[in-house]
Write a protein that holds these residues in place. Sequence first.
Motif, PDB file in Angstrom:
ATOM      1  N   GLY A  94       0.685  -1.072   0.061  1.00 42.52           N
ATOM      2  CA  GLY A  94       0.079   0.104   0.043  1.00 42.52           C
ATOM      3  C   GLY A  94       0.665   1.191   0.043  1.00 42.52           C
ATOM      4  O   GLY A  94       0.500   2.310  -0.804  1.00 42.52           O
ATOM      5  N   MET A  95       1.871   1.035   0.823  1.00 39.96           N
ATOM      6  CA  MET A  95       2.838   2.403   0.810  1.00 39.96           C
ATOM      7  C   MET A  95       3.421   2.736  -0.416  1.00 39.96           C
ATOM      8  O   MET A  95       3.391   3.760  -1.004  1.00 39.96           O
ATOM      9  CB  MET A  95       3.914   2.382   1.841  1.00 39.96           C
ATOM     10  CG  MET A  95       3.397   2.556   3.305  1.00 39.96           C
ATOM     11  SD  MET A  95       4.714   2.658   4.536  1.00 39.96           S
ATOM     12  CE  MET A  95       5.700   1.217   4.358  1.00 39.96           C
ATOM     13  N   LEU A  96       3.970   1.585  -0.997  1.00 38.56           N
ATOM     14  CA  LEU A  96       4.613   1.638  -2.480  1.00 38.56           C
ATOM     15  C   LEU A  96       3.580   2.100  -3.300  1.00 38.56           C
ATOM     16  O   LEU A  96       3.855   2.928  -4.303  1.00 38.56           O
ATOM     17  CB  LEU A  96       5.194   0.330  -2.796  1.00 38.56           C
ATOM     18  CG  LEU A  96       6.362   0.155  -3.788  1.00 38.56           C
ATOM     19  CD1 LEU A  96       7.338   0.971  -3.413  1.00 38.56           C
ATOM     20  CD2 LEU A  96       6.879  -1.189  -4.045  1.00 38.56           C
ATOM     21  N   ALA A  97       2.404   1.706  -3.607  1.00 33.78           N
ATOM     22  CA  ALA A  97       1.497   1.878  -4.406  1.00 33.78           C
ATOM     23  C   ALA A  97       1.400   3.457  -4.549  1.00 33.78           C
ATOM     24  O   ALA A  97       1.133   4.173  -5.394  1.00 33.78           O
ATOM     25  CB  ALA A  97       0.318   1.110  -4.412  1.00 33.78           C
ATOM     26  N   ALA A  98       1.076   4.118  -3.098  1.00 35.11           N
ATOM     27  CA  ALA A  98       0.591   5.351  -3.041  1.00 35.11           C
ATOM     28  C   ALA A  98       1.743   6.321  -3.262  1.00 35.11           C
ATOM     29  O   ALA A  98       1.627   7.425  -3.995  1.00 35.11           O
ATOM     30  CB  ALA A  98       0.160   5.587  -1.612  1.00 35.11           C
ATOM     31  N   TYR A  99       3.172   5.882  -3.203  1.00 32.46           N
ATOM     32  CA  TYR A  99       4.224   6.566  -3.205  1.00 32.46           C
ATOM     33  C   TYR A  99       4.729   6.690  -4.801  1.00 32.46           C
ATOM     34  O   TYR A  99       5.070   7.846  -5.152  1.00 32.46           O
ATOM     35  CB  TYR A  99       5.225   6.141  -2.319  1.00 32.46           C
ATOM     36  CG  TYR A  99       6.703   6.979  -2.590  1.00 32.46           C
ATOM     37  CD1 TYR A  99       6.600   8.382  -2.132  1.00 32.46           C
ATOM     38  CD2 TYR A  99       7.636   6.621  -3.217  1.00 32.46           C
ATOM     39  CE1 TYR A  99       7.868   8.936  -2.137  1.00 32.46           C
ATOM     40  CE2 TYR A  99       8.829   6.986  -3.313  1.00 32.46           C
ATOM     41  CZ  TYR A  99       9.114   8.291  -2.692  1.00 32.46           C
ATOM     42  OH  TYR A  99       9.856   9.055  -2.951  1.00 32.46           O
ATOM     43  N   LYS A 100       4.466   5.532  -5.366  1.00 29.93           N
ATOM     44  CA  LYS A 100       4.890   5.199  -6.681  1.00 29.93           C
ATOM     45  C   LYS A 100       3.635   5.996  -7.708  1.00 29.93           C
ATOM     46  O   LYS A 100       3.872   6.826  -8.783  1.00 29.93           O
ATOM     47  CB  LYS A 100       5.329   4.126  -7.220  1.00 29.93           C
ATOM     48  CG  LYS A 100       6.479   3.572  -6.452  1.00 29.93           C
ATOM     49  CD  LYS A 100       7.653   4.502  -7.091  1.00 29.93           C
ATOM     50  CE  LYS A 100       9.190   3.643  -6.403  1.00 29.93           C
ATOM     51  NZ  LYS A 100      10.202   4.548  -6.897  1.00 29.93           N
ATOM     52  N   ARG A 154      -2.530   2.497   1.782  1.00 28.48           N
ATOM     53  CA  ARG A 154      -2.517   3.484   0.301  1.00 28.48           C
ATOM     54  C   ARG A 154      -3.251   4.706   0.774  1.00 28.48           C
ATOM     55  O   ARG A 154      -2.839   5.813   0.409  1.00 28.48           O
ATOM     56  CB  ARG A 154      -3.269   2.647  -0.638  1.00 28.48           C
ATOM     57  CG  ARG A 154      -3.150   3.558  -1.946  1.00 28.48           C
ATOM     58  CD  ARG A 154      -3.938   2.751  -3.037  1.00 28.48           C
ATOM     59  NE  ARG A 154      -4.056   3.807  -4.263  1.00 28.48           N
ATOM     60  CZ  ARG A 154      -5.188   4.437  -4.593  1.00 28.48           C
ATOM     61  NH1 ARG A 154      -5.981   4.607  -3.649  1.00 28.48           N
ATOM     62  NH2 ARG A 154      -5.200   5.329  -5.408  1.00 28.48           N
ATOM     63  N   SER A 155      -4.585   4.931   1.138  1.00 24.30           N
ATOM     64  CA  SER A 155      -5.249   5.917   1.597  1.00 24.30           C
ATOM     65  C   SER A 155      -4.753   6.783   2.638  1.00 24.30           C
ATOM     66  O   SER A 155      -4.448   7.821   2.562  1.00 24.30           O
ATOM     67  CB  SER A 155      -6.569   5.627   2.273  1.00 24.30           C
ATOM     68  OG  SER A 155      -7.406   6.876   2.672  1.00 24.30           O
ATOM     69  N   VAL A 156      -3.678   6.346   3.694  1.00 26.12           N
ATOM     70  CA  VAL A 156      -3.437   7.031   4.500  1.00 26.12           C
ATOM     71  C   VAL A 156      -1.878   7.721   3.794  1.00 26.12           C
ATOM     72  O   VAL A 156      -1.782   9.005   4.160  1.00 26.12           O
ATOM     73  CB  VAL A 156      -2.998   6.356   6.068  1.00 26.12           C
ATOM     74  CG1 VAL A 156      -2.252   7.141   6.666  1.00 26.12           C
ATOM     75  CG2 VAL A 156      -4.309   5.821   6.570  1.00 26.12           C
ATOM     76  N   THR A 157      -1.353   6.897   3.272  1.00 26.80           N
ATOM     77  CA  THR A 157      -0.096   7.262   2.592  1.00 26.80           C
ATOM     78  C   THR A 157      -0.137   8.445   1.561  1.00 26.80           C
ATOM     79  O   THR A 157       0.631   9.466   1.498  1.00 26.80           O
ATOM     80  CB  THR A 157       0.708   6.091   1.847  1.00 26.80           C
ATOM     81  OG1 THR A 157       0.889   5.080   2.950  1.00 26.80           O
ATOM     82  CG2 THR A 157       2.134   6.666   1.431  1.00 26.80           C
ATOM     83  N   LEU A 158      -1.403   8.379   0.723  1.00 26.90           N
ATOM     84  CA  LEU A 158      -1.675   9.416  -0.081  1.00 26.90           C
ATOM     85  C   LEU A 158      -1.764  10.771   0.507  1.00 26.90           C
ATOM     86  O   LEU A 158      -1.461  11.755  -0.031  1.00 26.90           O
ATOM     87  CB  LEU A 158      -2.923   9.263  -0.820  1.00 26.90           C
ATOM     88  CG  LEU A 158      -2.773   8.002  -1.845  1.00 26.90           C
ATOM     89  CD1 LEU A 158      -4.248   7.654  -2.611  1.00 26.90           C
ATOM     90  CD2 LEU A 158      -1.761   8.447  -2.958  1.00 26.90           C
ATOM     91  N   ALA A 159      -2.289  10.751   1.807  1.00 20.49           N
ATOM     92  CA  ALA A 159      -2.547  11.965   2.438  1.00 20.49           C
ATOM     93  C   ALA A 159      -1.333  12.617   2.982  1.00 20.49           C
ATOM     94  O   ALA A 159      -1.348  13.867   3.313  1.00 20.49           O
ATOM     95  CB  ALA A 159      -3.484  11.798   3.525  1.00 20.49           C
TER      96      ALA A 159
END
Length: 267
Positions: A84-90, A145-150
Amino acid sequence: MSGAAALVLVSLLLLSLVGPYLPLGDPEGIGAGPRLAPPSFEFPLGTDELGRSYLPRAIQGISATFLLATTAVMVTAIIGGITGMLAAYKGGIFDGIIVRIADIFFAFPIILTGLLVTAILGPGTLSVLAVIASATLPMFIRLVRSVTLAIAKRGFVTAAEVAGASTTRVLFVHLLPNIMGATIIQLTYAISIGMLIEGVLSFLGIGVQPPQASLGSLLRQGVLYLTVAPWMVFSSGFLLTLAILSINLLGDGLRDAIDPLRTRALQ
């Protein structure tokens, strides 16, 4: 309320850990007492259809259910968190693929997934672990992913990128500490879901297999003798409900403690 839930949960965990070392009898010892005996001083939770003391079997069931749910959820928390982190960051195509895969997992009903996995792997603990993982993995992916996007585009992340920090360092040094609170809260709810899934699968006969006991398999066993030995259903059902309820209440308490935007009473 969360403090009481934590106390109950810790008590159940301690009971599952030290229970096998207490002089309560062999959970698989056939003929330890009369068949379907009601609760008594000698057998506090009665006996089952094979004369086995139900108390050590209930303790074994708590241990098995907790262990299966926690093991599967911890693995999916790690995999789902990193993904999830990698998807949101990339972002971009990689993010889109990960989101679609998570949606596909969400589209399958748990029971259907359990039947499919059991047809491939056969009934048993491995199938239970696989079904719990398939049900909880998309939860962690989408939440993280949702939290990382923020926070992925905040100043401290941009500063780290400008300073030449690698993707690994950005993920685990700058992003992970900021999403840990939400992930821990999700972890508690996922464990309760995992316990519920184990209970359902074992109740259907495709989960934990005898002579090993889990709360779900004990509940299934008790239903067969509900009219003559109702204590078998009540004890296993009560323990499963108590464990799931205490974990959910603990998660609510953690959410209220960690969430900085929660409503505070005016003094």
